[in-house]
Design an enzyme around this catalytic site. Structure first.
Site, PDB file in Angstrom:
ATOM      1  N   GLY A 171       0.825  -1.211   0.000  1.00 28.66           N
ATOM      2  CA  GLY A 171       0.000   0.000   0.000  1.00 28.66           C
ATOM      3  C   GLY A 171       0.855   1.256   0.000  1.00 28.66           C
ATOM      4  O   GLY A 171       1.787   1.412  -0.788  1.00 28.66           O
ATOM      5  N   GLY A 172       0.533   2.155   0.936  1.00 33.05           N
ATOM      6  CA  GLY A 172       1.228   3.444   0.978  1.00 33.05           C
ATOM      7  C   GLY A 172       2.725   3.324   1.231  1.00 33.05           C
ATOM      8  O   GLY A 172       3.491   4.219   0.881  1.00 33.05           O
ATOM      9  N   GLY A 406      17.682   9.628 -34.356  1.00 33.94           N
ATOM     10  CA  GLY A 406      17.338  10.187 -33.047  1.00 33.94           C
ATOM     11  C   GLY A 406      18.429   9.973 -32.024  1.00 33.94           C
ATOM     12  O   GLY A 406      18.608  10.772 -31.105  1.00 33.94           O
ATOM     13  N   ALA A 407      19.165   8.878 -32.165  1.00 32.06           N
ATOM     14  CA  ALA A 407      20.214   8.582 -31.189  1.00 32.06           C
ATOM     15  C   ALA A 407      21.298   9.652 -31.256  1.00 32.06           C
ATOM     16  O   ALA A 407      21.806  10.098 -30.226  1.00 32.06           O
ATOM     17  CB  ALA A 407      20.815   7.214 -31.466  1.00 32.06           C
TER      18      ALA A 407
HETATM   19  C1  HXC Z   1      -2.302  -2.911  10.932  1.00 37.49           C
HETATM   20  C2  HXC Z   1      -1.051  -4.655  10.170  1.00 37.49           C
HETATM   21  C3  HXC Z   1      -1.077  -4.127   8.860  1.00 37.49           C
HETATM   22  C4  HXC Z   1      -1.783  -2.912   8.655  1.00 37.49           C
HETATM   23  C5  HXC Z   1       0.070  -5.946   8.836  1.00 37.49           C
HETATM   24  N1  HXC Z   1      -0.344  -5.782  10.098  1.00 37.49           N
HETATM   25  N2  HXC Z   1      -0.378  -4.955   8.058  1.00 37.49           N
HETATM   26  N3  HXC Z   1      -1.672  -4.055  11.180  1.00 37.49           N
HETATM   27  N4  HXC Z   1      -2.370  -2.331   9.710  1.00 37.49           N
HETATM   28  N5  HXC Z   1      -1.830  -2.333   7.472  1.00 37.49           N
HETATM   29  C6  HXC Z   1      -0.051  -6.631  11.231  1.00 37.49           C
HETATM   30  C7  HXC Z   1      -0.733  -7.982  11.173  1.00 37.49           C
HETATM   31  O1  HXC Z   1      -2.042  -7.887  11.647  1.00 37.49           O
HETATM   32  C8  HXC Z   1       0.164  -8.806  12.068  1.00 37.49           C
HETATM   33  O2  HXC Z   1      -0.139  -8.492  13.404  1.00 37.49           O
HETATM   34  C9  HXC Z   1       1.528  -8.239  11.800  1.00 37.49           C
HETATM   35  O3  HXC Z   1       1.311  -6.947  11.241  1.00 37.49           O
HETATM   36  C10 HXC Z   1       2.314  -9.056  10.811  1.00 37.49           C
HETATM   37  O4  HXC Z   1       1.528  -9.270   9.648  1.00 37.49           O
HETATM   38  P1  HXC Z   1       1.337 -10.722   9.000  1.00 37.49           P
HETATM   39  O5  HXC Z   1       0.164 -10.632   8.112  1.00 37.49           O
HETATM   40  O6  HXC Z   1       1.337 -11.758  10.047  1.00 37.49           O
HETATM   41  O7  HXC Z   1       2.690 -10.832   8.170  1.00 37.49           O
HETATM   42  P2  HXC Z   1       2.922 -11.473   6.753  1.00 37.49           P
HETATM   43  O8  HXC Z   1       2.241 -12.802   6.665  1.00 37.49           O
HETATM   44  O9  HXC Z   1       4.379 -11.408   6.522  1.00 37.49           O
HETATM   45  O10 HXC Z   1       2.187 -10.510   5.715  1.00 37.49           O
HETATM   46  C11 HXC Z   1       2.584  -9.174   5.577  1.00 37.49           C
HETATM   47  C12 HXC Z   1       1.547  -8.397   4.736  1.00 37.49           C
HETATM   48  C13 HXC Z   1       0.152  -8.561   5.325  1.00 37.49           C
HETATM   49  C14 HXC Z   1       1.573  -8.943   3.302  1.00 37.49           C
HETATM   50  C15 HXC Z   1       2.026  -6.953   4.680  1.00 37.49           C
HETATM   51  O11 HXC Z   1       0.219  -8.285   6.724  1.00 37.49           O
HETATM   52  C16 HXC Z   1      -0.850  -7.666   4.688  1.00 37.49           C
HETATM   53  O12 HXC Z   1      -1.354  -7.983   3.607  1.00 37.49           O
HETATM   54  N6  HXC Z   1      -1.158  -6.546   5.360  1.00 37.49           N
HETATM   55  C17 HXC Z   1      -2.134  -5.613   4.874  1.00 37.49           C
HETATM   56  C18 HXC Z   1      -1.589  -4.855   3.675  1.00 37.49           C
HETATM   57  C19 HXC Z   1      -2.520  -3.753   3.259  1.00 37.49           C
HETATM   58  O13 HXC Z   1      -3.470  -3.999   2.525  1.00 37.49           O
HETATM   59  N7  HXC Z   1      -2.298  -2.543   3.859  1.00 37.49           N
HETATM   60  C20 HXC Z   1      -3.162  -1.414   3.783  1.00 37.49           C
HETATM   61  C21 HXC Z   1      -2.730  -0.631   2.560  1.00 37.49           C
HETATM   62  S1  HXC Z   1      -3.700   0.786   2.293  1.00 37.49           S
HETATM   63  P3  HXC Z   1      -0.050  -9.574  14.552  1.00 37.49           P
HETATM   64  O14 HXC Z   1      -0.549  -8.863  15.742  1.00 37.49           O
HETATM   65  O15 HXC Z   1      -0.907 -10.722  14.136  1.00 37.49           O
HETATM   66  O16 HXC Z   1       1.399  -9.945  14.623  1.00 37.49           O
HETATM   67  C22 HXC Z   1      -2.573   2.001   2.381  1.00 37.49           C
HETATM   68  C23 HXC Z   1      -3.074   3.362   2.063  1.00 37.49           C
HETATM   69  C24 HXC Z   1      -2.322   4.029   0.999  1.00 37.49           C
HETATM   70  O17 HXC Z   1      -1.457   1.831   2.685  1.00 37.49           O
HETATM   71  C25 HXC Z   1      -2.621   3.459  -0.342  1.00 37.49           C
HETATM   72  C26 HXC Z   1      -1.873   4.144  -1.422  1.00 37.49           C
HETATM   73  C27 HXC Z   1      -1.889   3.352  -2.655  1.00 37.49           C
END
Ligand code: HXC
Length: 516
Positions: A171-172, A406-407
């Site tokens: 994401g961000g 062009g090059a």
């Molecule tokens: C809060 C989060 C989080 C998030 C991960 N965690 N992403 N908590 N907000 N965005 C937490 C999980 O709940 C977990 O907590 C710990 O971090 C580790 O994550 P896992 O999923 O266990 O790790 P992994 O299997 O390695 O996967 C990593 C990951 C996945 C691929 C990044 O966590 C994921 O898909 N996260 C969400 C990604 C996402 O969609 N983010 C929002 C983007 S929107 P615990 O407590 O269980 O350890 C955005 C806005 C801007 O960013 C957009 C601009 C384009």
């Protein structure tokens, strides 16, 4: 609280901050082949040089049970230190704390760091590992990204900004790095995406895993989002240190000087025969670069992306320069959409941070093809022209063989503010190659000939003799000097000695319209 108590409290809080998400999550991080944020900072910086700010900052969110999940530092470590004695600002996201997710407090800390770095004129390095906007914080994290992106943009061209992707980045958390100058990715453990595999599957039905979607190789070789790939975290951080050795700390400084024992007047006899006699035979432009610049100083940027051109930093008599070169041993060094983006971005970086640009040209022109035309090669190719003309740093070109169409114009012509246009005797400066030209010029004669092949061969030989050389261009003064290849190093050293103090201004304007 008595003095003694408050001291103990501080120590306790600091200790908590050093624990990150706790021993279990740290063990998980290590088991996944990754270091913790603090271990990374220790590897990056000169020993003992790190001093942290914002250690005790924590979030103030109470929704979703977050009041029980507060960690000093809030999942990002921010501070200053030195690399080879030079000051840098660094932040490292801590995946063991809520997945390094980006909160309002993280935004405050990183934005503050970036403000201080820009005002002090020192590079910013981000060690990134984050699941993106912290979901529990809603708009707060999103607004925080807005604050950070704004600072990334305002600091662009003022201080170097480097991002190292060291784990999942979603994401961000990929857009701030995308606004920085260089992205380094760690093979096997890092990946970047805007929308992940699950969302993609739901929306488009495509099935893809994290590495196939956004791993280090994909972003280095295919998307061009990343600039470097390292085999592990240690190598990635060593690469950042090496990259920084070429870069000035800010746009008001020149790149650092690195004394060399490589003689400035060293002749390179082997270059006199490096261009093969046969026109369709390739040679490796990397050999030319390695021979000309200070021994071992070429540091290639984006080596895996659009390898038909090479860009990178090197040193000439100790002074850092930017190098752009066609690579005749890959697709004949042709220009296309990706190589245009690669060159334009690099030249702009060089211009922003006071690197003279030296361009080696051996290029048959732009790649023909429907895909290229429909993909906007006109727009992308225009970026090269724009970047070179806009750049006011010293610019020198060396045509080693082909500079067709062009090059020639884009990469080497004096009309586009190249300060010095040099050519080897093997240079061919022409609108196009012999066969293509003859088929257009003599279409009728060839159609009517008894032996068209023999006639074509004769016309081709004539064209080669008359046109495919550097002497016509030199006589017309479009080339400043035809040089022996073996003199290339000494010529470039002397030219740069003159041009180093070049002053050139662009017309005053808010900004131009780079053809993006
Ligand atoms: C809060 C989060 C989080 C998030 C991960 N965690 N992403 N908590 N907000 N965005 C937490 C999980 O709940 C977990 O907590 C710990 O971090 C580790 O994550 P896992 O999923 O266990 O790790 P992994 O299997 O390695 O996967 C990593 C990951 C996945 C691929 C990044 O966590 C994921 O898909 N996260 C969400 C990604 C996402 O969609 N983010 C929002 C983007 S929107 P615990 O407590 O269980 O350890 C955005 C806005 C801007 O960013 C957009 C601009 C384009």
């Amino acid at each position: 609280m008595s003095d003694r108590k408050s001291l103990l409290r501080l120590r306790e809080l600091r200790e908590q901050a050093h624990q990150g998400g706790g021993p279990e999550r740290i063990a998980k991080q290590h088991a996944a082949g990754k270091l913790t944020a603090r271990e990374r900072i220790d590897l990056l910086l000169d020993p003992g040089s790190f001093h942290e700010i914002g250690t005790l900052a924590a979030h103030h969110v109470t929704d979703f049970g977050m009041e029980k999940r507060r960690y000093p530092g809030d999942g990002v470590i921010t501070g200053f230190g030195t690399i080879d004695g030079r000051r840098v600002a660094v932040y490292a996201q801590d995946f063991t704390v809520l997945g390094g997710s980006f909160s309002e407090m993280q935004a405050n800390k990183i934005s503050r760091l970036l403000d201080l770095a820009r005002e002090a004129g020192i590079p910013l390095i981000g060690l990134v590992e984050s699941g993106g906007a912290r979901i529990q914080e809603g708009v707060r994290g999103l607004a925080g990204y807005g604050r950070l992106f704004t600072r990334n943009v305002l600091a662009s061209g003022v201080i170097p900004q480097i991002s190292v992707m060291m784990g999942p980045c979603a994401g961000g958390s990929v857009y701030s790095p995308a606004l920085t100058d260089f992205i380094v990715m760690v093979e096997g453990t890092s990946y970047m995406f805007i929308t992940g595999p699950e969302v993609i599957k739901t929306v488009t039905g495509e099935e893809v895993d994290f590495q196939q979607l956004g791993g280090a190789y994909v972003h280095n070789a295919r998307s061009g989002v990343a600039h470097f790939m390292a085999s592990d975290e240690k190598a990635a951080l060593a690469l950042v240190r090496e990259l920084l050795s070429y870069l000035p700390s800010n746009n008001a400084e020149d790149p650092p000087y690195a004394p060399t024992d490589d003689a400035p007047d060293r002749l390179i006899p082997e270059l006199n025969t490096i261009v093969p006699e046969r026109e369709d035979e390739a040679y490796d432009m990397r050999d030319v670069i390695n021979a000309v610049f200070d021994r071992g100083s070429f540091f290639e940027v984006q080596p895996h992306f659009a390898p038909n051109v090479m860009v990178g930093f090197a040193r000439l008599d100790g002074h850092a320069v930017g190098v752009v070169a066609n690579q005749p041993s890959y697709l004949a060094g042709v220009l296309d959409i990706d190589s245009s983006d690669k060159i334009a971005r690099f030249v702009r970086f060089c211009d922003a941070f006071n690197f003279p640009v030296i361009t080696f040209v051996d290029c048959p022109g732009f790649l023909p093809g429907v895909d290229q035309e429909h993909g906007g090669v006109i727009r992308h190719g225009a970026k090269i022209i724009y970047a070179y003309v806009e750049a006011t740093v010293p610019k020198i070109s060396v045509v080693t063989r082909k500079a067709y169409g062009g090059a020639y114009i884009a990469l080497s012509s004096k009309e586009m503010r190249t300060d010095l246009a040099l050519a080897w005797p093997t240079a061919q400066i022409a609108t196009m190659g012999a066969e293509g030209a003859v088929r257009i010029l003599y279409r009728k004669e060839l159609a009517q000939a008894e032996d068209p092949q023999a006639l074509e061969a004769q016309f081709v030989a004539e064209y080669r003799e008359k046109v495919l050389n550097p002497f016509v261009a030199a006589e017309l003064n479009y080339i400043d000097e035809v040089i022996e290849p073996q003199e290339t190093r000494v010529r470039l050293v002397k030219a740069l000695h003159v041009l180093r103090t070049k002053v050139q201004e662009n017309p005053p304007k808010k900004h131009g319209l780079m053809p993006v």
